[in-house]
Design a protein around this motif. Sequence first.
Motif, PDB file in Angstrom:
ATOM      1  N   MET A   1      23.082  43.293 -67.884  1.00 33.05           N
ATOM      2  CA  MET A   1      23.721  42.127 -68.490  1.00 33.05           C
ATOM      3  C   MET A   1      24.403  42.585 -69.859  1.00 33.05           C
ATOM      4  O   MET A   1      24.605  41.493 -70.554  1.00 33.05           O
ATOM      5  CB  MET A   1      22.669  41.162 -68.577  1.00 33.05           C
ATOM      6  CG  MET A   1      21.952  40.565 -67.312  1.00 33.05           C
ATOM      7  SD  MET A   1      20.750  39.319 -67.610  1.00 33.05           S
ATOM      8  CE  MET A   1      20.015  38.959 -65.722  1.00 33.05           C
ATOM      9  N   SER A   2      24.837  43.535 -69.779  1.00 37.10           N
ATOM     10  CA  SER A   2      25.549  44.086 -70.994  1.00 37.10           C
ATOM     11  C   SER A   2      26.699  43.222 -71.258  1.00 37.10           C
ATOM     12  O   SER A   2      27.568  42.732 -70.497  1.00 37.10           O
ATOM     13  CB  SER A   2      26.175  45.521 -70.831  1.00 37.10           C
ATOM     14  OG  SER A   2      26.550  45.916 -71.990  1.00 37.10           O
ATOM     15  N   GLY A   3      26.844  42.589 -72.683  1.00 40.88           N
ATOM     16  CA  GLY A   3      27.886  41.995 -73.193  1.00 40.88           C
ATOM     17  C   GLY A   3      27.707  40.442 -72.605  1.00 40.88           C
ATOM     18  O   GLY A   3      28.570  39.749 -73.393  1.00 40.88           O
ATOM     19  N   ALA A   4      27.259  39.989 -71.921  1.00 39.87           N
ATOM     20  CA  ALA A   4      27.041  38.583 -71.469  1.00 39.87           C
ATOM     21  C   ALA A   4      26.253  37.793 -72.646  1.00 39.87           C
ATOM     22  O   ALA A   4      25.143  38.344 -73.347  1.00 39.87           O
ATOM     23  CB  ALA A   4      26.058  38.552 -70.275  1.00 39.87           C
ATOM     24  N   ALA A   5      26.449  36.754 -73.117  1.00 41.51           N
ATOM     25  CA  ALA A   5      25.969  35.974 -73.889  1.00 41.51           C
ATOM     26  C   ALA A   5      24.649  35.360 -73.640  1.00 41.51           C
ATOM     27  O   ALA A   5      24.331  35.337 -72.423  1.00 41.51           O
ATOM     28  CB  ALA A   5      26.839  34.603 -74.382  1.00 41.51           C
ATOM     29  N   PHE A   6      23.624  35.128 -74.649  1.00 45.72           N
ATOM     30  CA  PHE A   6      22.322  34.905 -74.256  1.00 45.72           C
ATOM     31  C   PHE A   6      21.689  34.278 -75.112  1.00 45.72           C
ATOM     32  O   PHE A   6      22.152  34.355 -76.582  1.00 45.72           O
ATOM     33  CB  PHE A   6      21.342  35.791 -73.775  1.00 45.72           C
ATOM     34  CG  PHE A   6      20.982  36.831 -74.775  1.00 45.72           C
ATOM     35  CD1 PHE A   6      19.643  36.972 -75.354  1.00 45.72           C
ATOM     36  CD2 PHE A   6      22.019  37.951 -74.982  1.00 45.72           C
ATOM     37  CE1 PHE A   6      19.535  38.020 -76.216  1.00 45.72           C
ATOM     38  CE2 PHE A   6      21.805  39.049 -75.836  1.00 45.72           C
ATOM     39  CZ  PHE A   6      20.491  39.020 -76.552  1.00 45.72           C
ATOM     40  N   ILE A   7      20.756  33.379 -75.180  1.00 46.94           N
ATOM     41  CA  ILE A   7      19.888  32.864 -76.394  1.00 46.94           C
ATOM     42  C   ILE A   7      18.538  33.760 -76.546  1.00 46.94           C
ATOM     43  O   ILE A   7      17.802  34.105 -75.642  1.00 46.94           O
ATOM     44  CB  ILE A   7      19.454  31.384 -76.164  1.00 46.94           C
ATOM     45  CG1 ILE A   7      20.559  30.680 -76.270  1.00 46.94           C
ATOM     46  CG2 ILE A   7      18.344  31.170 -77.142  1.00 46.94           C
ATOM     47  CD1 ILE A   7      20.191  29.203 -75.467  1.00 46.94           C
ATOM     48  N   ALA A   8      18.309  34.439 -77.899  1.00 49.91           N
ATOM     49  CA  ALA A   8      17.184  35.112 -78.196  1.00 49.91           C
ATOM     50  C   ALA A   8      16.204  34.387 -78.903  1.00 49.91           C
ATOM     51  O   ALA A   8      16.765  33.829 -80.031  1.00 49.91           O
ATOM     52  CB  ALA A   8      17.695  36.362 -78.981  1.00 49.91           C
ATOM     53  N   VAL A   9      15.166  34.408 -78.841  1.00 47.03           N
ATOM     54  CA  VAL A   9      14.269  33.495 -79.525  1.00 47.03           C
ATOM     55  C   VAL A   9      13.028  34.605 -80.151  1.00 47.03           C
ATOM     56  O   VAL A   9      12.231  35.382 -79.327  1.00 47.03           O
ATOM     57  CB  VAL A   9      13.490  32.499 -78.598  1.00 47.03           C
ATOM     58  CG1 VAL A   9      12.650  31.658 -79.489  1.00 47.03           C
ATOM     59  CG2 VAL A   9      14.465  31.700 -78.197  1.00 47.03           C
TER      60      VAL A   9
END
Length: 289
Positions: A1-9
């Motif tokens: 999933m390199s480069g894909a936007a995501f939400i980190a918590v």
Amino acid sequence: MSGAAFIAVDWGTTNRRAYRVEHGRATAAVRDSLGVLSVSGDAFPAKIEALRAELGPLPMLLAGMVGSNRGWVDARYVPAPASAADLAAGLVSPCENVFIVPGVCRDLADRPDVMRGEEVQFLGAVAEGLAPPDALLCQPGTHAKWAIMHDGKLADFTTAMTGEMFALLKDHSLIGSEMQGEGKADAEFRRGVEDSTRADLLSSLFAVRAGSVLGRRAAGTAAAYVSGLLIGTDCRARLKSGQTVYLLAEGRLARLYAIAIAMADATCIPVDSETAFIAGITRIWDALS
């Protein structure tokens, strides 16, 4: 999933920090006091959707106490030495497009230990070049974590109940009434650090009471002194003269540890913990296949 936007918590016991991460950088953030202890088990999905409403309809990667047996789902532990790829391989998914990072354990008979959440920052500090691949890192707090990094991996670590011991003494001990306020980076703190060289912590703690009874301790100085004793004991147990430690802390706690580290004849280099977290969680995300 390199480069894909995501939400980190980064979801801890009492606080939560959430970020929209795009190309390895945080482009939006939510910070609040909604720690896992304030969320019932069946309420986590709703909290997840509320975060998505603020940060975007993206997949999520959660780290910290949310993955403990007091959080949403127990994500277990991977053994040290551990890399970002090892953590990615151990991810747990409680629902679609939500993943929880496992903790790291030291499962040995002589000194078992566990951490959950700090491993992301330690690995991120090295990955971002904030600390070298072979280094000693420290993240102080309620349970201070000291991590030994080797070849960029979390090779070994020690947890010290430094902050919790201060709170217990203040709230439940004979000397607690003397410990008004928080420990300050003042002369009494330095005196406590110096007295920690006696390697007689229990006797030194009782001397706080004796000094007050005999009129040898000025009112309002005990908290700083006890803080110095505890932090000094913590630092001297981990450090050798001339060693360098990379410190992930801020504010008052960073100042206190920096003083104690210097008094142990070691060098302290500050590391921004938020930058380290973003770097570490991105490496784990990129390692997902």
